[in-house]
Design an enzyme around this catalytic site. Structure first.
Site, mmCIF file in Angstrom:
data_model
loop_
_atom_site.group_PDB
_atom_site.id
_atom_site.type_symbol
_atom_site.label_atom_id
_atom_site.label_comp_id
_atom_site.label_asym_id
_atom_site.label_seq_id
_atom_site.Cartn_x
_atom_site.Cartn_y
_atom_site.Cartn_z
ATOM 1 N N THR A 196 0.179 4.655 5.234
ATOM 2 C CA THR A 196 0.275 6.123 5.239
ATOM 3 C C THR A 196 1.263 6.512 4.138
ATOM 4 O O THR A 196 2.460 6.637 4.382
ATOM 5 C CB THR A 196 0.754 6.657 6.603
ATOM 6 O OG1 THR A 196 1.795 5.820 7.109
ATOM 7 C CG2 THR A 196 -0.380 6.696 7.598
ATOM 8 N N CYS A 201 8.203 2.180 3.068
ATOM 9 C CA CYS A 201 8.886 2.724 4.248
ATOM 10 C C CYS A 201 10.040 3.652 3.902
ATOM 11 O O CYS A 201 9.950 4.860 4.071
ATOM 12 C CB CYS A 201 9.402 1.570 5.122
ATOM 13 S SG CYS A 201 8.109 0.743 6.072
ATOM 14 N N VAL A 252 1.335 -5.222 7.130
ATOM 15 C CA VAL A 252 1.606 -4.987 8.550
ATOM 16 C C VAL A 252 0.539 -5.616 9.430
ATOM 17 O O VAL A 252 0.834 -6.369 10.355
ATOM 18 C CB VAL A 252 1.693 -3.470 8.835
ATOM 19 C CG1 VAL A 252 1.805 -3.217 10.343
ATOM 20 C CG2 VAL A 252 2.886 -2.869 8.109
ATOM 21 N N THR A 272 2.870 4.637 10.091
ATOM 22 C CA THR A 272 3.903 5.664 10.127
ATOM 23 C C THR A 272 3.280 7.050 10.028
ATOM 24 O O THR A 272 2.490 7.325 9.126
ATOM 25 C CB THR A 272 4.889 5.475 8.963
ATOM 26 O OG1 THR A 272 5.507 4.196 9.089
ATOM 27 C CG2 THR A 272 5.955 6.560 8.968
ATOM 28 N N ARG A 308 -10.366 -8.671 0.055
ATOM 29 C CA ARG A 308 -9.281 -9.103 0.934
ATOM 30 C C ARG A 308 -9.822 -9.970 2.065
ATOM 31 O O ARG A 308 -9.238 -11.015 2.390
ATOM 32 C CB ARG A 308 -8.572 -7.864 1.498
ATOM 33 C CG ARG A 308 -7.512 -8.147 2.558
ATOM 34 C CD ARG A 308 -6.317 -8.855 1.990
ATOM 35 N NE ARG A 308 -5.192 -8.835 2.937
ATOM 36 C CZ ARG A 308 -4.136 -9.634 2.851
ATOM 37 N NH1 ARG A 308 -4.045 -10.510 1.853
ATOM 38 N NH2 ARG A 308 -3.162 -9.548 3.729
ATOM 39 N N ARG A 310 3.908 -1.201 -4.102
ATOM 40 C CA ARG A 310 3.788 0.152 -3.566
ATOM 41 C C ARG A 310 5.101 0.924 -3.723
ATOM 42 O O ARG A 310 6.160 0.480 -3.296
ATOM 43 C CB ARG A 310 3.399 0.108 -2.084
ATOM 44 C CG ARG A 310 1.977 -0.345 -1.831
ATOM 45 C CD ARG A 310 1.703 -0.461 -0.353
ATOM 46 N NE ARG A 310 2.550 -1.478 0.271
ATOM 47 C CZ ARG A 310 2.603 -1.687 1.591
ATOM 48 N NH1 ARG A 310 1.868 -0.958 2.404
ATOM 49 N NH2 ARG A 310 3.381 -2.639 2.083
ATOM 50 N N ASP A 362 -11.009 -5.083 7.753
ATOM 51 C CA ASP A 362 -10.487 -4.385 6.588
ATOM 52 C C ASP A 362 -11.673 -3.949 5.726
ATOM 53 O O ASP A 362 -12.657 -4.688 5.606
ATOM 54 C CB ASP A 362 -9.553 -5.297 5.774
ATOM 55 C CG ASP A 362 -8.621 -4.518 4.859
ATOM 56 O OD1 ASP A 362 -7.405 -4.495 5.113
ATOM 57 O OD2 ASP A 362 -9.116 -3.916 3.873
#
Length: 429
Positions: free
Chosen positions: A84, A259, A16, A119, A39, A330, A34
């Site tokens: 989240t 999601c 995202v 979220t 990363r 994920r 981050d």
């Protein structure tokens, strides 16, 4: 140049956050923060391992990639885009967003604006995150700094519905802050913005977007369970019903990812706290969470029908990520197939051209195999239709079967049913 006077920082550079940072970085320098130093180093080298951003687009954006919280002081408009997830008990896990709030709060200045994209359940921004920001900064929210919420709508692997091309829902603590939040996002989002009247409305909109999709897929999955008992191909039924102008086109399948398989639990968790026990939403979740076991049991049924042993049999699974053509592991529900098969002492081997072998090992205890190293199997489960598999077609799949014969379970119905090789039995969800 930018059409606003705000300096943007993005906290969290995953699926995202990175596209958001890149969009703002095209017009002015953006701070990309981050906590994962590996990363940050990868992005500094000009490559995104999530494959959401092309190397050329990364190079064309002016982003200060950093893992030093002090660099957040350079900005006054902070976008929080951290994961989240849910825990093993399917309860919302706000740990990442609360830790991000701690890190950011320690760097906040008077006049700063913090917008959450993660979220959350309705109320979390103001009830859970704001106290952390105030505690760490020593500042008062609504007087010294302000907050907003703008739900992320990134769809991993989707190169059409990208960050700038999706209408952005925005909200702010006051009408004046809403104006600023809307102006900042409108400077890069060509699809425009939708102004939600309150932060809670924006938070609620996010969780119901994916809850609605989850329930529609749950209906398709329940139909698949019913039609399977009737020996009817579910996709044939959907193709016929889909000729009606107002029939909604959804397909059965495994529902994972960050999601659809997660967001409904944020809503049901908050509902339970308020004394309401959701019925429909949780029923849909139960159906979708059980589809991996259903696929595994079909594999076992084929093993029994073939007359061979179940225990010790070899089953190959092609694909382990949560969806096709992305490396995102994920909440992949392919793991449910694996665990169910292993409970019968079946030897399971898995290949995936996108998945990171280290991540699969660390997160799931799965050892991925090279395609050419796969042993001949009695059953092949075509779980994730990556483009590499589809381009190889039936020959790639049947080459994994023992002697080219056995059962193929095509979970998403992507193999050509009219070209089934001799000696192969096909099952589709």
């Amino acid at each position: 140049m930018s059409t606003h006077n705000r300096k943007v920082a993005v906290v969290g550079l995953g699926y995202v956050g990175l596209p958001v940072a890149v969009a703002f970085g095209r017009s002015e320098q953006t701070v990309g923060f981050d906590i994962n130093k590996a990363r940050i180093e990868e992005l500094k080298r000009g490559h995104d391992s999530t494959l959401e951003v092309e190397d050329a687009d990364l190079k064309a954006s002016d982003i200060l990639f950093t893992s030093d919280p002090a660099d957040l002081k350079r900005a006054d408009f902070h976008i929080v885009a951290v994961p989240t997830p849910i825990d093993h008990a399917k309860r919302p896990d706000l740990t990442p967003v609360l830790r991000a709030s701690e890190t950011l709060g320690a760097q906040l200045k008077r006049g700063d604006i913090v917008v959450f994209e993660s979220t959350v359940y309705p109320g979390a921004t103001e009830e859970d995150c704001v106290p952390v920001l105030e505690r760490m900064s020593g500042l008062k929210c609504g007087e010294d700094f302000f907050v907003g919420y703008s739900p992320e709508r990134i769809n991993p692997g989707d190169k059409e519905h990208t960050f700038t091309k999706i209408t952005k829902v925005v909200s702010g603590q006051t009408p004046e802050i809403l104006d600023i939040v809307a102006d900042v996002y409108a400077s890069v989002v060509t699809a425009g913005v939708h102004r939600a009247p309150t932060i809670k409305v924006a938070e609620a909109a996010k969780v119901i977007e994916n809850t609605q999709r989850d329930l529609n897929i749950a209906l398709m999955n329940e139909l698949a369970l019913i039609f399977d008992r009737m020996d009817i191909d579910t996709r044939d039924v959907l193709a016929a019903a889909g000729t009606k102008w107002n029939f909604l086109k959804f397909d059965p399948g495994l529902v994972g990812g960050h999601c659809i398989g997660v967001d409904p639990y944020y809503l049901t968790h908050k509902a339970a706290i308020l004394g309401y026990s959701p019925q429909v939403i949780l029923a849909g979740r139960a159906i979708n969470d059980g589809m991996g076991q259903h696929v595994a049991k079909q594999a076992i049924r084929h093993l029994i029908a073939a007359g061979g042993p179940v225990r010790g049999s070899v089953v190959t699974i092609l694909g382990f990520t949560f969806k096709e053509d992305v490396p995102d592991l994920r909440n992949t529900r392919v793991i449910d197939i694996v665990e169910e098969l292993r409970s019968y002492d079946i030897r399971v081997q898995i290949h995936d051209p996108y998945a990171d072998a280290h991540e699969a090992r660390e997160e799931y205890g799965i050892e991925l195999a090279e395609l050419d190293a796969l042993e001949p199997a009695a059953v092949v489960i075509f779980a994730v239709p990556h483009r590499e598999y589809l381009s190889g077609g039936w020959p790639l799949v049947t080459a994994r079967l023992d002697g080219g014969k056995g059962a193929v379970l095509d979970v998403k119905g992507r193999l050509d049913r009219e070209a089934i090789p001799v000696g192969v039995s096909l099952w589709r969800l």
